[in-house]
Design a protein around this motif. Structure first.
Motif, PDB file in Angstrom:
ATOM      1  N   SER A 211       0.816  -1.212   0.000  1.00 16.04           N
ATOM      2  CA  SER A 211       0.000   0.000   0.000  1.00 16.04           C
ATOM      3  C   SER A 211       0.851   1.265   0.000  1.00 16.04           C
ATOM      4  CB  SER A 211      -0.912   0.006   1.229  1.00 16.04           C
ATOM      5  OG  SER A 211      -0.126   0.038   2.420  1.00 16.04           O
ATOM      6  N   LEU A 212       2.149   1.134   0.238  1.00 17.66           N
ATOM      7  CA  LEU A 212       3.019   2.298   0.316  1.00 17.66           C
ATOM      8  C   LEU A 212       3.812   2.533  -0.958  1.00 17.66           C
ATOM      9  CD1 LEU A 212       4.448   1.707   3.932  1.00 17.66           C
ATOM     10  CD2 LEU A 212       2.551   3.206   3.272  1.00 17.66           C
ATOM     11  N   ILE A 213       3.753   1.595  -1.891  1.00 21.68           N
ATOM     12  CA  ILE A 213       4.550   1.716  -3.121  1.00 21.68           C
ATOM     13  C   ILE A 213       3.770   2.530  -4.148  1.00 21.68           C
ATOM     14  CG2 ILE A 213       5.626   0.449  -5.018  1.00 21.68           C
ATOM     15  CD1 ILE A 213       6.164  -1.820  -3.082  1.00 21.68           C
ATOM     16  N   HIS A 214       4.469   3.372  -4.840  1.00 23.06           N
ATOM     17  CA  HIS A 214       3.851   4.208  -5.878  1.00 23.06           C
ATOM     18  C   HIS A 214       3.158   3.293  -6.898  1.00 23.06           C
ATOM     19  CE1 HIS A 214       3.369   7.101  -9.125  1.00 23.06           C
ATOM     20  NE2 HIS A 214       3.647   8.069  -8.241  1.00 23.06           N
ATOM     21  N   PRO A 215       1.917   3.602  -7.278  1.00 18.86           N
ATOM     22  CA  PRO A 215       1.160   2.713  -8.191  1.00 18.86           C
ATOM     23  C   PRO A 215       1.916   2.417  -9.487  1.00 18.86           C
ATOM     24  CG  PRO A 215      -0.271   4.379  -7.246  1.00 18.86           C
ATOM     25  CD  PRO A 215       1.106   4.744  -6.821  1.00 18.86           C
ATOM     26  N   ASN A 216       2.689   3.356  -9.984  1.00 14.89           N
ATOM     27  CA  ASN A 216       3.393   3.144 -11.252  1.00 14.89           C
ATOM     28  C   ASN A 216       4.481   2.084 -11.133  1.00 14.89           C
ATOM     29  OD1 ASN A 216       1.789   5.161 -12.277  1.00 14.89           O
ATOM     30  ND2 ASN A 216       3.372   6.753 -12.155  1.00 14.89           N
ATOM     31  N   PHE A 239      12.445   2.179  -6.182  1.00 21.37           N
ATOM     32  CA  PHE A 239      11.060   2.621  -6.388  1.00 21.37           C
ATOM     33  C   PHE A 239      10.713   3.655  -5.324  1.00 21.37           C
ATOM     34  CE2 PHE A 239      10.968  -1.154  -3.709  1.00 21.37           C
ATOM     35  CZ  PHE A 239      10.235  -0.731  -2.618  1.00 21.37           C
ATOM     36  N   PRO A 240       9.680   4.466  -5.566  1.00 21.91           N
ATOM     37  CA  PRO A 240       9.234   5.465  -4.583  1.00 21.91           C
ATOM     38  C   PRO A 240       8.390   4.816  -3.492  1.00 21.91           C
ATOM     39  CG  PRO A 240       8.730   6.149  -6.833  1.00 21.91           C
ATOM     40  CD  PRO A 240       9.042   4.690  -6.891  1.00 21.91           C
ATOM     41  N   LEU A 241       8.571   5.286  -2.252  1.00 17.00           N
ATOM     42  CA  LEU A 241       7.844   4.780  -1.096  1.00 17.00           C
ATOM     43  C   LEU A 241       7.178   5.960  -0.401  1.00 17.00           C
ATOM     44  CD1 LEU A 241       7.512   1.993   0.352  1.00 17.00           C
ATOM     45  CD2 LEU A 241       9.321   2.733   1.909  1.00 17.00           C
ATOM     46  N   ALA A 244       5.034   9.259   5.894  1.00 19.62           N
ATOM     47  CA  ALA A 244       3.937   9.615   6.783  1.00 19.62           C
ATOM     48  C   ALA A 244       3.255  10.904   6.348  1.00 19.62           C
ATOM     49  CB  ALA A 244       4.459   9.750   8.221  1.00 19.62           C
ATOM     50  N   ASP A 245       4.004  11.770   5.636  1.00 19.77           N
ATOM     51  CA  ASP A 245       3.417  13.029   5.167  1.00 19.77           C
ATOM     52  C   ASP A 245       2.671  12.883   3.849  1.00 19.77           C
ATOM     53  OD1 ASP A 245       5.504  12.490   3.513  1.00 19.77           O
ATOM     54  OD2 ASP A 245       6.588  14.388   3.866  1.00 19.77           O
ATOM     55  N   GLY A 246       2.562  11.633   3.369  1.00 26.40           N
ATOM     56  CA  GLY A 246       1.840  11.375   2.125  1.00 26.40           C
ATOM     57  C   GLY A 246       2.684  11.584   0.879  1.00 26.40           C
ATOM     58  N   LYS A 247       3.926  11.994   1.053  1.00 23.79           N
ATOM     59  CA  LYS A 247       4.798  12.229  -0.093  1.00 23.79           C
ATOM     60  C   LYS A 247       5.665  11.008  -0.344  1.00 23.79           C
ATOM     61  CE  LYS A 247       5.024  17.210   0.737  1.00 23.79           C
ATOM     62  NZ  LYS A 247       5.921  18.375   1.008  1.00 23.79           N
ATOM     63  N   PHE A 248       5.993  10.841  -1.664  1.00 24.61           N
ATOM     64  CA  PHE A 248       6.822   9.704  -2.048  1.00 24.61           C
ATOM     65  C   PHE A 248       8.294  10.115  -2.089  1.00 24.61           C
ATOM     66  CE2 PHE A 248       2.692   8.379  -3.581  1.00 24.61           C
ATOM     67  CZ  PHE A 248       2.683   7.023  -3.326  1.00 24.61           C
ATOM     68  N   ARG A 249       9.136   9.197  -1.620  1.00 26.14           N
ATOM     69  CA  ARG A 249      10.582   9.367  -1.739  1.00 26.14           C
ATOM     70  C   ARG A 249      11.169   8.092  -2.331  1.00 26.14           C
ATOM     71  NH1 ARG A 249      12.754  13.641   0.878  1.00 26.14           N
ATOM     72  NH2 ARG A 249      14.829  12.663   0.872  1.00 26.14           N
ATOM     73  N   SER A 250      12.197   8.245  -3.142  1.00 26.87           N
ATOM     74  CA  SER A 250      12.799   7.102  -3.838  1.00 26.87           C
ATOM     75  C   SER A 250      13.785   6.381  -2.919  1.00 26.87           C
ATOM     76  CB  SER A 250      13.516   7.570  -5.100  1.00 26.87           C
ATOM     77  OG  SER A 250      12.596   8.113  -6.011  1.00 26.87           O
ATOM     78  N   PHE A 251      13.708   5.056  -2.945  1.00 34.99           N
ATOM     79  CA  PHE A 251      14.592   4.207  -2.142  1.00 34.99           C
ATOM     80  C   PHE A 251      15.191   3.126  -3.027  1.00 34.99           C
ATOM     81  CE2 PHE A 251      12.042   6.110   1.108  1.00 34.99           C
ATOM     82  CZ  PHE A 251      12.818   6.123   2.247  1.00 34.99           C
ATOM     83  N   ILE A 252      16.437   2.763  -2.697  1.00 39.64           N
ATOM     84  CA  ILE A 252      17.029   1.554  -3.282  1.00 39.64           C
ATOM     85  C   ILE A 252      16.726   0.412  -2.328  1.00 39.64           C
ATOM     86  CG2 ILE A 252      19.189   0.343  -3.778  1.00 39.64           C
ATOM     87  CD1 ILE A 252      20.344   2.864  -4.809  1.00 39.64           C
ATOM     88  N   THR A 253      16.112  -0.609  -2.847  1.00 39.52           N
ATOM     89  CA  THR A 253      15.761  -1.779  -2.039  1.00 39.52           C
ATOM     90  C   THR A 253      16.710  -2.912  -2.364  1.00 39.52           C
ATOM     91  OG1 THR A 253      13.438  -1.156  -1.941  1.00 39.52           O
ATOM     92  CG2 THR A 253      13.973  -3.462  -1.498  1.00 39.52           C
ATOM     93  N   ARG A 254      17.269  -3.512  -1.303  1.00 33.32           N
ATOM     94  CA  ARG A 254      18.167  -4.657  -1.463  1.00 33.32           C
ATOM     95  C   ARG A 254      17.669  -5.763  -0.564  1.00 33.32           C
ATOM     96  NH1 ARG A 254      21.452  -7.206  -4.879  1.00 33.32           N
ATOM     97  NH2 ARG A 254      23.242  -8.202  -3.859  1.00 33.32           N
ATOM     98  N   VAL A 255      17.381  -6.957  -1.172  1.00 27.74           N
ATOM     99  CA  VAL A 255      16.825  -8.083  -0.432  1.00 27.74           C
ATOM    100  C   VAL A 255      17.762  -9.275  -0.586  1.00 27.74           C
ATOM    101  CG1 VAL A 255      14.820  -9.529  -0.016  1.00 27.74           C
ATOM    102  CG2 VAL A 255      14.508  -7.230  -0.949  1.00 27.74           C
TER     103      VAL A 255
END
Length: 944
Positions: A211-216, A239-241, A244-255
């Motif tokens: 629910s937190l990931i940008h729809p695109n 991808f953008p995440l 809490a302020d409703g704004k998206f910020r880009s993160f590098i995800t490493r799993v």
């Protein structure tokens, strides 16, 4: 026995049986009970039974081993444990244990408890007591199985501790982090995740993150995540995440996947790194990725470790500046070359190649993501120790290996230093005779260090230390105090220090300084004590000698015939004074000790300033009084040493003040001494009041003496001129009468004129001798290094014109060169020769022998001799008439004659002049003689 209540009595009624049937039934019951016991004793888990009253009826070996003891059948109640505790560590009364409750409530009761065995060790167990009932439904007892879960509890505690540490670490990193099960179900997020997203654990658990990931980007992330779950490969995406302020910020995800020991994925660990600031101006994902890559490269440029990446063939792809610094290779020199050609030692090359091949085939690597220590080679061919951690990843479906290498040379050196220091500490303990011990209170076992065994002179193989055996070696007179001290420390949870004695196996007694410290657990229970024991036998011996030496010092100090004070260099406070100091200054010891001379006003302010000005003027330094008072101990001691070495205070007069206010002159001297590691000055005060009065008196007497000397000089002048002038006229006129008028004189007149002439001659000789003695007494003349043989030859030449030397035999050895007044020694030898010629035996030619030798003062038995001085011994021997030994001193006195004037002419002054000349040269003379055997004169004067 059954674990469930029986059915109704009606159902249990059966037809009577025959006697044979009863016998068979009893046999079957016995066999059943035997099988029951065999089964119970053979079980690997702890099992025991109690009757309805709670008395233990039966238990197997596993139960006895778990309890650590064997309870008494039919006497011990409910449980065979030594002590029982709840999970929180508080004691559990025996009547509240699970078995007691099960029998009381007639139902199964089970909860985790903690038991303590007689040896002090504890075990975590889960009891499962099951009540049993007889055929009538009455409670007959209970059977209890004890499950030992100690290892599980310890593992659980370690896991909880590990998870706590992990959570603490994860919650304090700047990245967002999470963990998921093997199927992708997310069960944990770190605190940073919740702070950024403003969500709760319930909202995020499972797949709530979507629910937190940008729809695109959602479908791309879902697809990548599913592919990672299917293949087990690491997963990375940007991808953008939503925050809490409703704004998206880009993160590098490493799993990354986490494997168990069988290489099965058990969970996934993911991190999100905020790169929004780097992507804010980028509109395409490829640009974003490139910028992130460049940013990562920039980070690598300043990484504190060498970061090197290679491809699957071992070709170097990247080489950061730290790698250049550590290994000496420039980036351009190594990129494109095999790693084995640069930093891998030849002995590791084959292992490296095979390890890569194995990983590419299996995906497994023993060093992947694990720090290992190994050696690497620099460009200069020098091997250095490094810590290596390798991570493997895929870029564009191609394997890339990234190595992080840290030069651990300094760490190794530090470890070597620590090991060295540890060895030095052990050596230091041996040198200082300090041993250590640790006492496990629960098991009553004590561990001793090797040095403690050496101190007690015990063999570790033969002696088992425990508290009782330890006390047995404490000296019998100190044992009660030692035990009381330990018990008090045990009771108060406090440390202790105690000086005590021990008795070694051979009876030798030693003194030890013992220390102890108490350690408790979280519940405040004492678990152990540790401490040290230092052999201070020699130290106490030295301290006793030091005290005796100090007592001797104070006795000598107090009995010194000069006023003395002992003062601290640091504070200048007086520590001790002798009795003569008190009588000189008018104070009691109590009034003086602990005070400074300034506080006592022993020196007036003006006199103090005069003394200070003199001292620093002498040393050619300028210092104010404040600077002097601010001087450190070392500076003060250096100043005192300079004063001592330069002699600045020698003959320096200081005006001191008595308690009465009287000011008197004092000459001071001091020494720097050390007492009990403290530095002091010992100052001597010499009251020179009497000396000054004596000097003043002497000064006045000297003036009178100078006046008398002037008068004596006038007398001498008169004697040498005015008295001799008429005498010479008498001699002249008497001589002329005898020469020209002798024939005209009567016999009586001739006799009178001859007597007048002879008397005048004697008078002239007497006057000349008195003048010679006078000159000798004044000690006038300049000392010069002179050859004595030259003086002797000069004297012989004077006698050559007379007939007294005719036929004389004179033997003179080499006499050497000595510092003398030449004209006085000319007179000395002239008088000695005259004496020998005058008292020579009639009819025998005079024989004179002159010799010399160097002798040490300590070989001479004579008053006034300096033992360390060397002397020239001159021996003057003749063969004259000699004299009796009783006159050996008298002959040197003025006007002393041993013969009449008619026999031997002379004035009796010649030898007195000789003695005076010798004394003028700080020497002495003696004479030995026998009648008709000649005389020997022994003269001793300083040779230098």
């Amino acid at each position: 026995m059954r674990s469930n209540p029986p059915k109704s009595n009606k159902e249990s009624i059966k037809e009577p049986t025959t006697a044979s049937s009863l016998a068979l039934l009893n046999e079957e019951i016995k066999n059943s009970e035997a099988r029951y016991r065999e089964l119970l004793f053979g079980l690997p888990i702890a099992v025991y039974t109690c009757n309805a009253e709670g008395y233990i009826q039966l238990y197997n070996e596993a139960a006895a081993e778990l309890w650590g003891t064997k309870p008494l059948i039919g006497k011990d109640l409910w449980c065979g444990s030594w002590k029982i505790y709840r999970q929180d560590g508080t004691p559990l009364p025996l009547e509240e244990c699970p078995m007691a409750l099960a029998l009381k409530e007639k139902r199964p009761v089970s909860f985790e408890i903690l038991i303590e065995r007689p040896d002090g060790s504890r075990r975590h167990i889960i009891p499962n007591p099951q009540p049993t009932f007889d055929a009538n439904g009455n409670l007959s007892g209970a059977i209890n199985t004890l499950i030992d879960i100690t290892l599980q509890v310890e593992a659980r505690n370690k896991i909880e501790e590990s998870e706590t540490q992990f959570s603490t670490l994860a919650n304090n990193i700047q990245n967002l982090a999470w963990m998921a099960n093997a199927d992708g179900w997310v069960f944990w997020y770190n605190q940073r995740w919740y702070e950024f997203t403003g969500t709760t654990k319930e909202e995020m658990e499972g797949w709530g993150w979507q629910s937190l990931i940008h729809p695109n980007y959602l479908s791309m992330v879902q697809k990548g995540w599913k592919e990672a779950l299917d293949t087990g490969e690491p997963f990375g995406v940007t991808f953008p995440l939503k925050g809490a302020d409703g704004k998206f910020r880009s993160f590098i995800t490493r799993v990354l996947p986490i494997y168990d020991s069988e290489q099965n994925i058990i969970r996934w660990v993911g991190t999100q790194t905020d790169i929004h600031e780097h992507l804010v101006h980028s509109s395409f994902l490829e640009s974003n990725l490139k910028e992130v890559y460049e940013e990562m490269q920039a980070i690598l440029q300043f990484a504190p470790d060498a970061v090197i990446s290679i491809d699957k063939n071992g070709i170097i792809l990247s080489w950061n500046p730290e790698a250049e610094k550590i290994f000496g290779w420039k980036k351009d020199e190594v990129v494109g070359r095999l790693l084995t050609e640069t930093i891998i030692p030849e002995r590791y090359a084959q292992r490296h190649t095979k390890g890569m091949e194995h990983f590419l085939k299996t995906g497994e690597g023993p060093v992947i993501n694990k720090p290992v220590e190994m050696f690497a080679v620099t460009k200069d061919g020098i091997e250095i120790p490094v810590e290596l951690k390798i991570s493997a990843t895929k870029i564009n479906n191609s394997h890339i290996f990234i190595g992080f290498l840290r030069d651990i040379s300094l760490r190794k050196q530090a470890q070597e230093t620590i090991n060295k220091k540890t060895s030095q500490l052990i050596e230091a303990q041996e040198l200082a005779h300090i041993g250590s011990w640790e006492w496990d209170v629960r098991s009553n076992k004590i561990e001793w260090s090797d040095e403690l065994y050496r101190i007690y002179e015990l063999d570790p193989e033969e002696f088992e230390p425990n508290y009782e055996s330890f006390l047995s070696y404490i000296h019998v007179d100190d044992r009660e105090l030692m035990n009381a001290t330990v018990q008090q420390a045990y009771k108060d949870h406090q440390s202790y220090t105690l000086i005590h004695r021990i008795t070694c196996p051979d009876g030798k007694i030693k003194s030890l300084k013992g220390t102890g410290k108490v350690f408790t657990n979280k519940q405040g229970e004492i678990v152990r004590m540790s401490g040290t024991g230092q052999d201070i036998t020699e130290q106490q011996k030295h301290e006793a000698e030091l005290r005796a030496s100090e007592e001797r010092f104070y006795k000598i100090f107090d009995s010194n015939p000069v006023p003395m004070a002992l003062s601290e260099i640091e504070t200048n406070k007086i520590k001790y004074v002798n009795s003569l100091f008190c009588s000189t200054f008018g104070y009691t010891k109590e009034e003086v000790i602990g005070k400074t001379s300034e506080e006592l006003e022993l020196i007036g302010p003006q006199e103090y300033e005069r003394v200070i000005a003199y001292i620093f003027g002498y040393l050619q330094e300028k210092r104010s009084l404040d600077e002097i008072k601010a001087m450190s101990i070392d500076e003060t001691e250096q100043l005192l040493m300079r004063l001592k070495q330069t002699g600045a205070l020698k003959d320096f007069e200081v005006q001191y003040t008595r308690k009465s206010g009287e000011v008197f002159p004092v000459m001071i001297s001091f020494e720097i001494i050390k007492l009990n590691s403290e530095r002091y000055t010992v100052t001597s005060y010499q009251d020179i009041s009497e000396r000054k009065r004596a000097n003043e008196l002497l000064k006045n007497q000297n003036k009178q003496l100078e006046k008398m000397n002037k008068e004596l000089q006038s007398f001498t002048y008169i004697t040498s001129h005015d008295l001799q002038e008429p005498l010479r006229k008498i001699q002249t006129f008497a001589g002329q009468v005898l020469d020209t008028e002798l024939a005209n004189l009567s016999e009586k007149g001739k006799n009178y004129f001859l007597r007048i002439h002879n008397a005048a001659d004697r008078m002239q000789t007497l006057i000349q001798d008195l003048l010679a003695l006078s000159y000798a007494n004044t000690n006038k003349g300049k000392f010069e290094f002179t050859k004595l043989n030259d003086i002797v030859e000069s004297v012989k030449a004077e006698f050559a014109e007379t007939d007294v030397i005719e036929g004389a035999i004179i033997e003179v050895q080499e006499l050497g060169q000595v510092n003398i007044i030449p004209f006085q020694f000319q007179q000395l030898f002239l008088n000695l020769f005259s004496n020998s010629f005058k008292f020579s035996k009639s009819g025998h030619p005079a024989r004179i022998q002159i010799r010399s030798e160097i002798v040490k003062g300590n070989t001479l038995n004579q008053d006034g001799i300096r033992p360390g001085q060397t002397y020239l011994h001159i021996s003057f021997k003749d063969n004259g008439i000699g004299f009796k030994e009783e006159f050996s001193e008298k002959i040197f006195e003025v006007f002393q004659r041993l013969h009449g004037r008619d026999q031997y002419p002379g004035t009796g002054i010649g030898l007195a002049i000789v003695k005076k000349i010798v004394e003028n040269h700080n020497g002495f003379i003696s004479a030995t003689s026998e009648l008709d055997k000649g005389t020997t004169f022994d003269i001793y004067i300083p040779a230098t």
